[in-house]
Enzyme design. Structure first.
Site, mmCIF file in Angstrom:
data_model
loop_
_atom_site.group_PDB
_atom_site.id
_atom_site.type_symbol
_atom_site.label_atom_id
_atom_site.label_comp_id
_atom_site.label_asym_id
_atom_site.label_seq_id
_atom_site.Cartn_x
_atom_site.Cartn_y
_atom_site.Cartn_z
ATOM 1 N N HIS A 97 147.343 164.608 9.963
ATOM 2 C CA HIS A 97 147.532 165.343 11.219
ATOM 3 C C HIS A 97 148.189 164.494 12.305
ATOM 4 C CE1 HIS A 97 145.863 169.395 10.812
ATOM 5 N NE2 HIS A 97 144.984 168.889 9.964
ATOM 6 N N ASP A 151 146.719 173.471 10.328
ATOM 7 C CA ASP A 151 145.586 174.302 9.932
ATOM 8 C C ASP A 151 145.896 175.720 10.382
ATOM 9 O OD1 ASP A 151 144.223 172.054 8.988
ATOM 10 O OD2 ASP A 151 143.297 171.673 10.929
ATOM 11 N N GLU A 174 140.386 172.489 1.401
ATOM 12 C CA GLU A 174 140.409 173.258 2.642
ATOM 13 C C GLU A 174 141.413 174.396 2.529
ATOM 14 O OE1 GLU A 174 139.475 169.414 5.562
ATOM 15 O OE2 GLU A 174 141.360 170.511 5.774
ATOM 16 N N HIS A 212 144.234 174.188 5.332
ATOM 17 C CA HIS A 212 145.055 173.000 5.582
ATOM 18 C C HIS A 212 146.305 172.982 4.695
ATOM 19 C CE1 HIS A 212 145.586 168.586 6.547
ATOM 20 N NE2 HIS A 212 146.380 168.744 5.500
#
EC number: 3.4.13.22
Length: 249
Positions: A138, A145, A210, A213
């Site tokens: 990130h 996200d 995730e 993500h």
């Protein structure tokens, strides 16, 4: 099963030691705000809304990532919009998320040793790193996200909340544990398939633990694509000081 909404394939978790060894090409592609995008792309900076220290009240991504988010958003069925929850993340926020999840896991299960705690934490939050050759995803502006909302701005059912640190948040969870009947889990499975499909077709890769993500251009993207190098190293948000310094030469 609709051929236009196929099952999500299973992928192994990343080997982070090897991911961090992938060469970083480096790019001067700027960070751009997603809040100025057309209506098909909505923005909800989740960490700023939670008052997390250092969080930015905007979702910033690299220019190419912004363009690919629009491709994914425009591929959704009419009435649905892509929602960006987080993009570029300051190091301070990355450290906060890592530390709070680590401590939460330790409190929840005191039997976990340090190695187990680290592995469980890294399942959902990568190590905070500003290393130019091994930055947290990130911190590069290449990780995003995302989720999907309907025309009324209501988020679609995905089976777990954003950032819910449970096995059910693994992207392929409902593929490996098929819903027994037409329930909210079936709805969540189909919505995850839709999100995964439009993001993959736009050039993103997904972090298997995730469902929210996705990556483009960072080392995690290079790992899952088999690319020899990543496009993006760490990025910084412009300040008035850096703007003045550039303009004054």
């Amino acid at each position: 099963m609709s051929p236009s909404n196929p099952p999500i394939p299973s992928h192994d978790e990343p080997d982070w030691a090897r991911v961090s060894q992938i060469a970083v090409q480096g790019s001067d592609s700027p960070l751009v705000p997603t809040s100025l995008a057309p209506a098909c792309l909505r923005v909800y900076p989740a960490y700023a809304r939670l008052d997390i220290p250092g969080a930015v009240n905007e979702c910033l991504v690299r220019r190419e990532v912004h363009q690919r988010l629009l491709l994914a958003a425009r591929a959704l069925p009419e009435g649905l919009s892509l929602v960006v929850l987080d993009g570029w993340r300051p190091w301070r926020v990355q450290q906060y998320l890592f530390d709070t999840l680590y401590e939460s896991l330790r409190s929840h299960d005191p039997s976990l040793d340090d190695a187990q705690l680290l592995a469980r934490t890294r399942e959902f939050v990568s190590l905070p790193s500003r290393d130019p050759q091994a930055p947290s995803p990130h911190l590069t502006g290449g990780a995003v996200d995302v989720t999907i909302c309907d025309a009324d701005g209501l988020l679609l059912e995905m089976g777990t909340q954003f950032d819910e640190a449970t096995p059910a948040s693994h992207t392929d969870h409902f593929e490996r544990h098929p819903p027994a009947s037409d329930t909210s889990q079936s709805e969540a499975r189909d919505n995850r398939r839709l999100l995964y499909r439009v993001m993959s077709e736009a050039g993103f890769t997904n972090l298997p633990s995730e469902w929210w993500h996705f990556d483009f251009g960072d080392q995690l993207w290079a790992w899952y694509r088999g690319e020899p190098r990543a496009l993006y190293g760490p990025a910084e948000m412009d300040s008035i000081e850096t703007l003045w310094k550039r303009s004054l030469g």
